[in-house]
Each structure stands twice: as structure tokens, then as C-alpha cells.
Design a protein around this motif. Structure first.
Motif, PDB file in Angstrom:
ATOM      1  N   SER A  23       0.737  -1.182  -0.068  1.00 35.74           N
ATOM      2  CA  SER A  23       0.039   0.043  -0.045  1.00 35.74           C
ATOM      3  C   SER A  23       0.875   1.373  -0.069  1.00 35.74           C
ATOM      4  CB  SER A  23      -0.962   0.102   1.188  1.00 35.74           C
ATOM      5  OG  SER A  23      -0.421   0.218   2.337  1.00 35.74           O
ATOM      6  N   ARG A  24       2.052   1.004   0.251  1.00 34.02           N
ATOM      7  CA  ARG A  24       2.967   2.297   0.237  1.00 34.02           C
ATOM      8  C   ARG A  24       3.570   2.581  -1.038  1.00 34.02           C
ATOM      9  NH1 ARG A  24       7.426   1.134   4.397  1.00 34.02           N
ATOM     10  NH2 ARG A  24       6.522  -0.808   4.310  1.00 34.02           N
ATOM     11  N   PRO A  25       4.087   3.709  -1.709  1.00 30.88           N
ATOM     12  CA  PRO A  25       4.584   4.047  -2.838  1.00 30.88           C
ATOM     13  C   PRO A  25       5.930   3.355  -2.877  1.00 30.88           C
ATOM     14  CG  PRO A  25       3.787   6.123  -1.896  1.00 30.88           C
ATOM     15  CD  PRO A  25       3.406   4.934  -0.841  1.00 30.88           C
ATOM     16  N   SER A  26       6.334   3.087  -4.130  1.00 32.20           N
ATOM     17  CA  SER A  26       7.681   2.400  -4.200  1.00 32.20           C
ATOM     18  C   SER A  26       8.603   3.479  -4.127  1.00 32.20           C
ATOM     19  CB  SER A  26       7.654   1.741  -5.565  1.00 32.20           C
ATOM     20  OG  SER A  26       9.063   1.094  -5.555  1.00 32.20           O
ATOM     21  N   ALA A  27       9.864   2.994  -3.336  1.00 31.45           N
ATOM     22  CA  ALA A  27      10.858   4.236  -3.022  1.00 31.45           C
ATOM     23  C   ALA A  27      11.996   3.620  -4.274  1.00 31.45           C
ATOM     24  CB  ALA A  27      11.373   3.859  -1.671  1.00 31.45           C
ATOM     25  N   TYR A  28      11.963   2.657  -4.743  1.00 31.10           N
ATOM     26  CA  TYR A  28      13.132   2.177  -5.653  1.00 31.10           C
ATOM     27  C   TYR A  28      12.672   1.850  -7.057  1.00 31.10           C
ATOM     28  CZ  TYR A  28      14.875   1.679  -0.873  1.00 31.10           C
ATOM     29  OH  TYR A  28      15.617   1.850   0.197  1.00 31.10           O
ATOM     30  N   LEU A  29      11.395   1.579  -7.248  1.00 29.31           N
ATOM     31  CA  LEU A  29      10.845   0.939  -8.657  1.00 29.31           C
ATOM     32  C   LEU A  29      10.034   1.932  -9.111  1.00 29.31           C
ATOM     33  CD1 LEU A  29      10.047  -2.738  -7.746  1.00 29.31           C
ATOM     34  CD2 LEU A  29      12.232  -1.697  -8.881  1.00 29.31           C
ATOM     35  N   SER A  30      10.239   2.390 -10.408  1.00 32.41           N
ATOM     36  CA  SER A  30       9.406   3.393 -11.324  1.00 32.41           C
ATOM     37  C   SER A  30       8.012   2.970 -11.312  1.00 32.41           C
ATOM     38  CB  SER A  30      10.149   3.920 -12.447  1.00 32.41           C
ATOM     39  OG  SER A  30       9.972   2.676 -13.273  1.00 32.41           O
ATOM     40  N   LEU A  31       7.149   3.692 -11.902  1.00 30.73           N
ATOM     41  CA  LEU A  31       5.687   3.271 -11.934  1.00 30.73           C
ATOM     42  C   LEU A  31       5.917   2.667 -13.206  1.00 30.73           C
ATOM     43  CD1 LEU A  31       2.844   3.661 -11.067  1.00 30.73           C
ATOM     44  CD2 LEU A  31       2.753   6.016 -12.566  1.00 30.73           C
ATOM     45  N   GLY A  32       6.413   3.051 -14.400  1.00 34.57           N
ATOM     46  CA  GLY A  32       6.390   2.193 -15.507  1.00 34.57           C
ATOM     47  C   GLY A  32       6.754   0.830 -15.255  1.00 34.57           C
ATOM     48  N   PHE A  33       7.929   0.708 -14.583  1.00 26.62           N
ATOM     49  CA  PHE A  33       8.484  -0.765 -14.192  1.00 26.62           C
ATOM     50  C   PHE A  33       7.208  -1.438 -13.460  1.00 26.62           C
ATOM     51  CE2 PHE A  33      10.211  -3.689 -11.463  1.00 26.62           C
ATOM     52  CZ  PHE A  33      10.946  -4.520 -12.249  1.00 26.62           C
ATOM     53  N   LEU A  34       6.587  -1.033 -12.603  1.00 25.46           N
ATOM     54  CA  LEU A  34       5.670  -1.801 -11.959  1.00 25.46           C
ATOM     55  C   LEU A  34       4.183  -1.901 -12.780  1.00 25.46           C
ATOM     56  CD1 LEU A  34       5.565   0.276  -8.409  1.00 25.46           C
ATOM     57  CD2 LEU A  34       6.328  -1.996  -8.813  1.00 25.46           C
ATOM     58  N   THR A  35       4.064  -1.044 -13.705  1.00 22.94           N
ATOM     59  CA  THR A  35       3.028  -0.980 -14.562  1.00 22.94           C
ATOM     60  C   THR A  35       3.200  -2.155 -15.676  1.00 22.94           C
ATOM     61  OG1 THR A  35       2.457   1.139 -14.515  1.00 22.94           O
ATOM     62  CG2 THR A  35       1.505   0.037 -16.233  1.00 22.94           C
ATOM     63  N   ILE A  36       4.378  -2.230 -16.236  1.00 25.40           N
ATOM     64  CA  ILE A  36       4.948  -3.160 -17.105  1.00 25.40           C
ATOM     65  C   ILE A  36       4.924  -4.535 -16.525  1.00 25.40           C
ATOM     66  CG2 ILE A  36       6.681  -4.167 -18.634  1.00 25.40           C
ATOM     67  CD1 ILE A  36       7.260  -1.265 -19.391  1.00 25.40           C
ATOM     68  N   GLY A  37       5.489  -4.647 -15.218  1.00 23.27           N
ATOM     69  CA  GLY A  37       5.577  -5.970 -14.555  1.00 23.27           C
ATOM     70  C   GLY A  37       4.244  -6.380 -14.116  1.00 23.27           C
ATOM     71  N   GLY A  38       3.132  -5.421 -14.039  1.00 19.79           N
ATOM     72  CA  GLY A  38       1.643  -5.876 -13.602  1.00 19.79           C
ATOM     73  C   GLY A  38       1.112  -6.414 -14.958  1.00 19.79           C
ATOM     74  N   PHE A  39       1.402  -5.942 -15.859  1.00 20.65           N
ATOM     75  CA  PHE A  39       0.836  -6.224 -17.263  1.00 20.65           C
ATOM     76  C   PHE A  39       1.429  -7.681 -17.633  1.00 20.65           C
ATOM     77  CE2 PHE A  39       1.277  -6.830 -21.845  1.00 20.65           C
ATOM     78  CZ  PHE A  39      -0.282  -6.604 -22.069  1.00 20.65           C
ATOM     79  N   ILE A  40       2.725  -7.890 -17.555  1.00 16.35           N
ATOM     80  CA  ILE A  40       3.216  -9.221 -17.716  1.00 16.35           C
ATOM     81  C   ILE A  40       2.716 -10.230 -16.917  1.00 16.35           C
ATOM     82  CG2 ILE A  40       5.446 -10.326 -17.465  1.00 16.35           C
ATOM     83  CD1 ILE A  40       6.788  -7.839 -18.788  1.00 16.35           C
ATOM     84  N   CYS A  41       2.552  -9.973 -15.619  1.00 16.88           N
ATOM     85  CA  CYS A  41       2.003 -10.773 -14.361  1.00 16.88           C
ATOM     86  C   CYS A  41       0.640 -11.328 -14.893  1.00 16.88           C
ATOM     87  CB  CYS A  41       2.269 -10.357 -13.291  1.00 16.88           C
ATOM     88  SG  CYS A  41       3.836 -10.385 -12.490  1.00 16.88           S
TER      89      CYS A  41
END
Length: 137
Positions: A23-41
Motif C-alpha cells: 500500500s506504500r509508494p515504491s521508493a526504488y521502482l518506477s511506476l512504469g516498471f511496476l505497470t509493465i510488471g503488472g501487465f506481464i504478470c
């Protein structure tokens, strides 16, 4: 009882810890990385889900438990659906699984009742199968 309470508390603490992490914002990973990772998953999950759905829509899967193989499948082998002049066979999913996706998912959820019966031996013998045949149909 104390062990059950301790297990529940451990599980609840794990859920709270996990919720705090996601629930906390990521301090190390970008929003784009998280979005692409979520899409791949999501694509991997959907592919696995559809693959599992198709595997459970085969006659081999349907007759994998002895209740079906020893009762219904034996009756099927004696009908025109199994062997006919044209050589075209009807398999279990052709008639017992809806073709529309939402109806198919609903039927799969209903089939969980049959798994429950398998686990608890509701239809483990021929006589039990015949006694429950109308509600299974």
C-alpha cells in the motif's frame, strides 16, 4: 485452541505486513516498471488460467476419477455418442460444459460441488452413485 489462536495471529500479522508493503509508494521502482510488471504478470496469469480451463474440458480429465470412469463412462461406451456410422464422437464437454465463457465459468464453479463429493466419498461406490444420480445430472 491456543495453537489455533497463535496460527491465526501469525496469519493476520503476515497479512498486515504484506498490506503495509503493497500500500506504500515504491521508493526504488518506477511506476512504469511496476505497470509493465503488472501487465506481464496479468498476461501470465490469464494464460495459465485459460490453459487450466481447457485442460479441464477434456474427456481424459473428466474420466480421470474412478467414479466417472466406472459409472458414466462405461454407460457412454454403449451409446451412439461413443461409436456411430459417421465416426464422429461426442465427448463429455460437448454436452456438459457450456460454450459461452461466462456460462462455462459458472459451470466450473458448480463443479466444485462434485469435487467436494469426490473428497468426502459421496459417490464412491456404484450404489451411492445411483442414489445421487438425479441430483448430479
Amino acid at each position: 485452541m491456543a495453537k489455533l489462536k497463535a496460527l491465526f495471529l501469525w496469519g493476520w500479522n503476515w497479512v498486515l505486513w504484506f498490506w503495509r508493503i503493497i500500500s506504500r509508494p515504491s521508493a526504488y521502482l518506477s511506476l512504469g516498471f511496476l505497470t509493465i510488471g503488472g501487465f506481464i504478470c496479468g498476461v501470465l496469469f490469464w494464460g495459465g488460467f485459460n490453459t487450466a480451463l481447457e485442460v479441464t474440458n477434456t474427456e481424459k480429465f473428466c474420466t480421470s476419477c474412478h467414479e466417472m470412469r466406472d459409472n458414466v463412462y462405461q454407460e457412454l461406451t454403449q451409446t451412439v455418442h461413443f461409436s456411430n456410422r459417421s465416426g464422429v464422437r461426442a465427448t463429455c464437454p460437448d454436452c456438459h460444459v457450456p460454450h459461452e465463457w461466462t456460462d462455462k465459468i459458472a459451470r466450473k464453479m458448480q463443479a466444485s460441488k462434485e469435487v467436494w463429493g469426490k473428497i468426502f466419498g459421496t459417490i464412491s461406490t456404484r450404489q451411492k452413485f445411483l442414489d445421487h444420480r438425479l441430483e448430479l445430472a
